[in-house]
Design an enzyme around this catalytic site. Sequence first.
Site, PDB file in Angstrom:
ATOM      1  N   LEU A  81     -26.105  27.586  -0.244  1.00  0.00           N
ATOM      2  CA  LEU A  81     -24.795  28.131   0.146  1.00  0.00           C
ATOM      3  C   LEU A  81     -24.629  28.351   1.652  1.00  0.00           C
ATOM      4  O   LEU A  81     -24.075  29.360   2.085  1.00  0.00           O
ATOM      5  CB  LEU A  81     -24.498  29.440  -0.609  1.00  0.00           C
ATOM      6  N   ASN A 135     -17.849  30.119  -8.331  1.00  0.00           N
ATOM      7  CA  ASN A 135     -19.183  29.585  -8.607  1.00  0.00           C
ATOM      8  C   ASN A 135     -20.015  30.755  -9.125  1.00  0.00           C
ATOM      9  O   ASN A 135     -20.410  31.622  -8.351  1.00  0.00           O
ATOM     10  CB  ASN A 135     -19.756  29.001  -7.315  1.00  0.00           C
ATOM     11  N   CYS A 138     -24.668  32.221  -9.080  1.00  0.00           N
ATOM     12  CA  CYS A 138     -25.332  32.967  -8.011  1.00  0.00           C
ATOM     13  C   CYS A 138     -25.977  34.216  -8.577  1.00  0.00           C
ATOM     14  O   CYS A 138     -25.531  34.737  -9.588  1.00  0.00           O
ATOM     15  CB  CYS A 138     -24.314  33.402  -6.967  1.00  0.00           C
TER      16      CYS A 138
HETATM   17  C1  LIG Z   1     -25.505  18.927  -1.666  1.00  0.00           C
HETATM   18  C2  LIG Z   1     -24.770  19.671  -2.758  1.00  0.00           C
HETATM   19  C3  LIG Z   1     -24.148  20.893  -2.472  1.00  0.00           C
HETATM   20  C4  LIG Z   1     -23.461  21.583  -3.487  1.00  0.00           C
HETATM   21  N1  LIG Z   1     -22.846  22.775  -3.181  1.00  0.00           N
HETATM   22  C5  LIG Z   1     -22.129  23.422  -4.152  1.00  0.00           C
HETATM   23  C6  LIG Z   1     -21.431  24.632  -3.843  1.00  0.00           C
HETATM   24  O1  LIG Z   1     -21.422  25.103  -2.699  1.00  0.00           O
HETATM   25  N2  LIG Z   1     -20.753  25.263  -4.855  1.00  0.00           N
HETATM   26  C7  LIG Z   1     -20.714  24.731  -6.139  1.00  0.00           C
HETATM   27  O2  LIG Z   1     -20.080  25.322  -7.025  1.00  0.00           O
HETATM   28  N3  LIG Z   1     -21.346  23.577  -6.435  1.00  0.00           N
HETATM   29  C8  LIG Z   1     -22.044  22.914  -5.489  1.00  0.00           C
HETATM   30  N4  LIG Z   1     -22.675  21.742  -5.790  1.00  0.00           N
HETATM   31  C9  LIG Z   1     -22.600  21.211  -7.167  1.00  0.00           C
HETATM   32  C10 LIG Z   1     -21.550  20.116  -7.290  1.00  0.00           C
HETATM   33  O3  LIG Z   1     -20.268  20.587  -6.954  1.00  0.00           O
HETATM   34  C11 LIG Z   1     -21.541  19.549  -8.738  1.00  0.00           C
HETATM   35  O4  LIG Z   1     -21.188  20.572  -9.640  1.00  0.00           O
HETATM   36  C12 LIG Z   1     -22.875  18.969  -9.151  1.00  0.00           C
HETATM   37  O5  LIG Z   1     -23.529  18.341  -8.069  1.00  0.00           O
HETATM   38  C13 LIG Z   1     -22.758  17.968 -10.305  1.00  0.00           C
HETATM   39  O6  LIG Z   1     -21.900  16.912  -9.971  1.00  0.00           O
HETATM   40  P1  LIG Z   1     -22.414  15.490  -9.358  1.00  0.00           P
HETATM   41  O7  LIG Z   1     -23.518  14.994 -10.264  1.00  0.00           O
HETATM   42  O8  LIG Z   1     -21.217  14.604  -9.343  1.00  0.00           O
HETATM   43  O9  LIG Z   1     -22.926  15.798  -7.998  1.00  0.00           O
HETATM   44  C14 LIG Z   1     -23.374  21.037  -4.799  1.00  0.00           C
HETATM   45  C15 LIG Z   1     -23.989  19.785  -5.065  1.00  0.00           C
HETATM   46  C16 LIG Z   1     -24.673  19.101  -4.068  1.00  0.00           C
HETATM   47  C17 LIG Z   1     -25.295  17.769  -4.397  1.00  0.00           C
END
Ligand SMILES: Cc1cc2nc3c(=O)[nH]c(=O)nc-3n(C[C@H](O)[C@H](O)[C@H](O)COP(=O)(O)O)c2cc1C
Length: 310
Positions: A81, A135, A138
């Site tokens: 975060l 989110n 946490c």
């Molecule tokens: C580098 C990175 C940072 C992320 N940061 C957040 C975040 O700050 N808040 C959140 O709710 N999800 C965060 N996620 C999760 C993504 O939004 C998503 O829910 C998750 O990666 C699954 O989707 P995907 O397979 O398409 O990446 C993050 C994912 C990645 C890869």
Amino acid sequence: MTGLPDLRVQIAPRHPKGLILSNPVMIASGVAGYGTEYTEIADIHKLGGLVCKGTTLRPRSGNAQPRLVETFGGLLNSVGLENIGVEALIREKAPLWARWCVPVIVNIAGETVDEYVAVADKLEGVPGVSGIELNISCPNVSAGGIEFGVVPELAARVTSAVKAATSLPVIVKLSPNVTDIKSIAIAVEQAGADAISLINTLRGMAIDIERRKPQLGNIVGGLSGHAIKPVAVYMVFEVSKAVQVPVIGCGGIASAEDALEFIMAGATAVQVGTANLTNPGVCIAILKGIEHYMLEKGLRNISQLIGAAH
Ligand SMILES: Cc1cc2nc3c(=O)[nH]c(=O)nc-3n(C[C@H](O)[C@H](O)[C@H](O)COP(=O)(O)O)c2cc1C
């Protein structure tokens, strides 16, 4: 068939103002920062929506490096975060978003219910902010460090507290690291969630066998990318049958076919995360692919596909 199919979706029908997206393809939180760099590489205004990086009350510098490790078909991250904090977001990013036609949803996080509420409160009435995504993966420090998203009562408590603090539509983003995702989804729906997004990353780790140590600085991370897609499709399928509010599907989407699977599983919209890191044009390609599929099948409205596999 003449004319393009209607791809508009309503993702907050219970909310007095609602939240209509021009199409169901959104960028997931954490992979495009605040969207400002994205405008230089792809046409952000064609997207249904953008969810910005998880935002906290105060700026955070994040976890120890390394924070990213590629795995088979996936990515482990432990960014922790890192973000500029809600005040800088309001000062520096929201004024830019206010000029965009794509709705921007602010993903918020906190360590206590009060922190979530304080962030939501600061976002109230800020031009350029169209919604809040909670989110809840946490730690809840005041309850001993467990995640809000893994206990239905805690998930409901933070949802109703934020709902009471904001007039914006509230999407609650669920963690897949639970035994019964439906009970969490029902709890947040009853607490007032306008929509539910799922899934966040699956907890995982990787070991460097030369150093004989965990690869991530934080030891444990979150797995995303193609490897998690079947888990995410299953959870969207289950949750969308259990709740009335719209479900936004996320997890391993990298093509129009992937997005269509989620929509047929019951998602009203989809979020694309990790795939953007290797192909910044992926969301636009997904959008075109959905349109192409609908034209080919003679479908006029995306609603004909939502939950088609139920
Ligand atoms: C580098 C990175 C940072 C992320 N940061 C957040 C975040 O700050 N808040 C959140 O709710 N999800 C965060 N996620 C999760 C993504 O939004 C998503 O829910 C998750 O990666 C699954 O989707 P995907 O397979 O398409 O990446 C993050 C994912 C990645 C890869």
